[in-house]
Design a protein around this motif. Structure first.
Motif, PDB file in Angstrom:
ATOM      1  N   LYS A 191       5.988  -4.636  17.038  1.00 48.60           N
ATOM      2  CA  LYS A 191       7.468  -5.272  17.518  1.00 48.60           C
ATOM      3  C   LYS A 191       8.432  -4.416  17.242  1.00 48.60           C
ATOM      4  N   GLY A 192       9.455  -4.333  17.825  1.00 47.76           N
ATOM      5  CA  GLY A 192      10.571  -3.795  17.481  1.00 47.76           C
ATOM      6  C   GLY A 192      11.009  -2.364  17.852  1.00 47.76           C
ATOM      7  N   GLU A 193      12.214  -1.852  17.602  1.00 45.44           N
ATOM      8  CA  GLU A 193      12.718  -0.490  17.887  1.00 45.44           C
ATOM      9  C   GLU A 193      12.316   0.363  16.749  1.00 45.44           C
ATOM     10  N   ILE A 194      11.477   1.473  16.764  1.00 47.98           N
ATOM     11  CA  ILE A 194      11.171   2.222  15.846  1.00 47.98           C
ATOM     12  C   ILE A 194      12.295   2.993  15.358  1.00 47.98           C
ATOM     13  N   CYS A 195      12.326   3.122  13.981  1.00 49.09           N
ATOM     14  CA  CYS A 195      13.283   4.047  13.411  1.00 49.09           C
ATOM     15  C   CYS A 195      12.730   4.737  12.282  1.00 49.09           C
ATOM     16  N   LEU A 196      13.293   6.092  12.393  1.00 44.03           N
ATOM     17  CA  LEU A 196      12.872   6.903  11.003  1.00 44.03           C
ATOM     18  C   LEU A 196      13.944   6.895  10.110  1.00 44.03           C
ATOM     19  N   TYR A 197      13.447   6.506   8.800  1.00 45.13           N
ATOM     20  CA  TYR A 197      14.205   6.477   7.640  1.00 45.13           C
ATOM     21  C   TYR A 197      13.859   7.780   6.919  1.00 45.13           C
ATOM     22  N   ARG A 229      11.968  14.406  -1.028  1.00 43.72           N
ATOM     23  CA  ARG A 229      12.337  13.879   0.280  1.00 43.72           C
ATOM     24  C   ARG A 229      11.226  12.705   0.392  1.00 43.72           C
ATOM     25  N   TYR A 230      11.846  12.009   1.195  1.00 43.10           N
ATOM     26  CA  TYR A 230      10.872  10.767   1.828  1.00 43.10           C
ATOM     27  C   TYR A 230      11.237  10.529   3.283  1.00 43.10           C
ATOM     28  N   ALA A 231      10.200   9.929   3.900  1.00 41.39           N
ATOM     29  CA  ALA A 231      10.296   9.791   5.544  1.00 41.39           C
ATOM     30  C   ALA A 231       9.350   8.827   5.689  1.00 41.39           C
ATOM     31  N   PHE A 232       9.523   7.687   6.615  1.00 45.78           N
ATOM     32  CA  PHE A 232       8.616   6.913   6.889  1.00 45.78           C
ATOM     33  C   PHE A 232       9.382   6.080   8.467  1.00 45.78           C
ATOM     34  N   PRO A 256       0.652  -1.290  -0.032  1.00 45.18           N
ATOM     35  CA  PRO A 256      -0.093  -0.106   0.201  1.00 45.18           C
ATOM     36  C   PRO A 256       0.804   1.330  -0.020  1.00 45.18           C
ATOM     37  N   GLU A 257       0.543   2.257  -0.717  1.00 40.41           N
ATOM     38  CA  GLU A 257       1.051   3.615  -0.629  1.00 40.41           C
ATOM     39  C   GLU A 257       0.499   4.303   0.729  1.00 40.41           C
ATOM     40  N   ARG A 258       1.654   4.544   1.269  1.00 42.77           N
ATOM     41  CA  ARG A 258       1.162   5.359   2.657  1.00 42.77           C
ATOM     42  C   ARG A 258       1.401   6.761   2.872  1.00 42.77           C
ATOM     43  N   GLU A 259       1.029   7.589   3.551  1.00 43.54           N
ATOM     44  CA  GLU A 259       1.383   9.063   3.641  1.00 43.54           C
ATOM     45  C   GLU A 259       2.704   8.987   4.082  1.00 43.54           C
ATOM     46  N   MET A 260       3.359  10.020   3.753  1.00 40.38           N
ATOM     47  CA  MET A 260       4.769  10.278   4.014  1.00 40.38           C
ATOM     48  C   MET A 260       4.962  10.319   5.685  1.00 40.38           C
ATOM     49  N   GLY A 261       5.729   9.710   6.168  1.00 34.59           N
ATOM     50  CA  GLY A 261       6.205   9.596   7.609  1.00 34.59           C
ATOM     51  C   GLY A 261       5.321   8.436   8.438  1.00 34.59           C
ATOM     52  N   ALA A 262       4.456   7.859   7.589  1.00 33.70           N
ATOM     53  CA  ALA A 262       3.797   6.715   8.276  1.00 33.70           C
ATOM     54  C   ALA A 262       4.593   5.808   8.770  1.00 33.70           C
ATOM     55  N   ASN A 263       3.891   4.788   9.492  1.00 31.77           N
ATOM     56  CA  ASN A 263       4.797   3.712  10.351  1.00 31.77           C
ATOM     57  C   ASN A 263       4.302   2.389   9.463  1.00 31.77           C
ATOM     58  N   ILE A 264       5.455   1.593   9.164  1.00 26.37           N
ATOM     59  CA  ILE A 264       5.062   0.473   8.560  1.00 26.37           C
ATOM     60  C   ILE A 264       5.063  -0.664   9.164  1.00 26.37           C
ATOM     61  N   SER A 265       5.281  -0.741  10.414  1.00 25.30           N
ATOM     62  CA  SER A 265       5.492  -1.700  11.563  1.00 25.30           C
ATOM     63  C   SER A 265       3.982  -1.783  11.798  1.00 25.30           C
TER      64      SER A 265
END
Length: 280
Positions: free
Chosen positions: A123-129, A181-184, A110-119
């Motif tokens: 679980k896991g430690e959240i990382c901003l890419y 720019r991208y961010a997620f 799915p195409e998600r809004e910029m900055g969205a969380n794909i996890s």
């Protein structure tokens, strides 16, 4: 035309190709037969070893399914996938380097809004890419689609655990604006072993090799007028960087995951993708 002997085997086999065989197929098959027969002569393959090889290939095919491609794993672990990738993705200095596609990509993320969380499993430690998609001159590229996917905290992709992980867990697609720019948000990836319960795993064990891949996030970046880039970014400091089971690591793709403020994410990873113009 003669019968096959140890000395004439290559010429006899290649001589059986029909006149209407396409030139490219003729080139590929002639070379394959030549190298394969030379290999057999070089090692003086025994009949017992030939039977082992046939059994290995048979079991490799039998374990393949819609969610598992053992032949891709075989290609990966023999370095074939990375060699094919290198030959087919030669690029100018400064362009983002490519690496193996891997067997776990899923179409239709799915195409998600910029900055969205794909996890999606929590679980896991959240990382901003975050970063930019640029051309070779450093200009931002608009409407680039960034398709991303990774394993979860336990080292498994969603397709490996249907019914356990939510569909499209740790997957998504993001489209750049005019600034490129991208961010997620995803998780800080973890090292994981490729499936080693099949023929390829047994081959690695027999060779004294481990099945582990260093922690990484997958990216596929496409944009109108530019060549597609399929690559990973690898976590700096991972113990398997220099012994990746599929030989996928390149120095330019190793990225430092830095501690973040801890409010919205624990880590951040910054990386810019540089695309080449599409070939005419």
């Amino acid at each position: 035309m003669s019968y096959l002997t140890e000395e004439t085997s290559v010429d006899v086999v290649n001589g059986r190709m029909g006149e209407e065989t396409s030139p490219r197929l003729r080139q590929i098959m002639s070379s394959l037969v030549s190298h394969l027969h030379d290999f057999i002569r070089d090692v003086e393959l025994t009949e017992a070893e030939w039977e082992v090889a046939i059994d290995f290939l048979t079991r490799t095919g039998q374990i393949c399914s819609g969610n598992r491609q053992e032949f891709i794993l075989l290609s990966d672990t023999l370095g074939v996938s990375m060699l094919v990738d290198a030959i087919n993705n030669r690029a100018p200095t400064g362009a983002t380097e490519t690496t193996v596609f891997g067997p776990f990509h899923v179409d239709g993320a799915p195409e998600r809004e910029m900055g969205a969380n794909i996890s999606l499993d929590g679980k896991g430690e959240i990382c901003l890419y975050q970063g930019r998609v640029l051309d070779l001159d450093g200009n931002p590229i608009k409407d680039a689609l960034i398709d991303v996917w990774s394993d979860n905290e336990d080292g498994f992709y969603d397709v490996q655990q249907p019914g356990i992980q939510p569909p499209f867990n740790n997957r998504g697609a993001f489209r750049t604006g005019a600034d490129g720019r991208y961010a997620f948000r995803g998780i800080k990836p973890v090292s994981y072993p490729i499936p080693d319960d099949g023929p390829v795993g047994k081959m690695l064990a027999a060779l004294g090799r481990h099945p582990w891949r260093p922690a990484h996030m997958h990216f596929m970046v496409t944009a109108p007028g530019y060549r597609r880039v399929i690559t990973h970014i690898f976590a700096a400091g991972d113990q398997y960087l220099v012994s990746d089971a599929v030989f996928g690591v390149k120095q330019s793709l190793i990225v430092s995951f830095e501690p973040a403020d801890g409010v919205n994410e624990a880590w951040h990873a910054d990386y810019d993708f540089v695309l080449c113009p599409a070939q005419p």
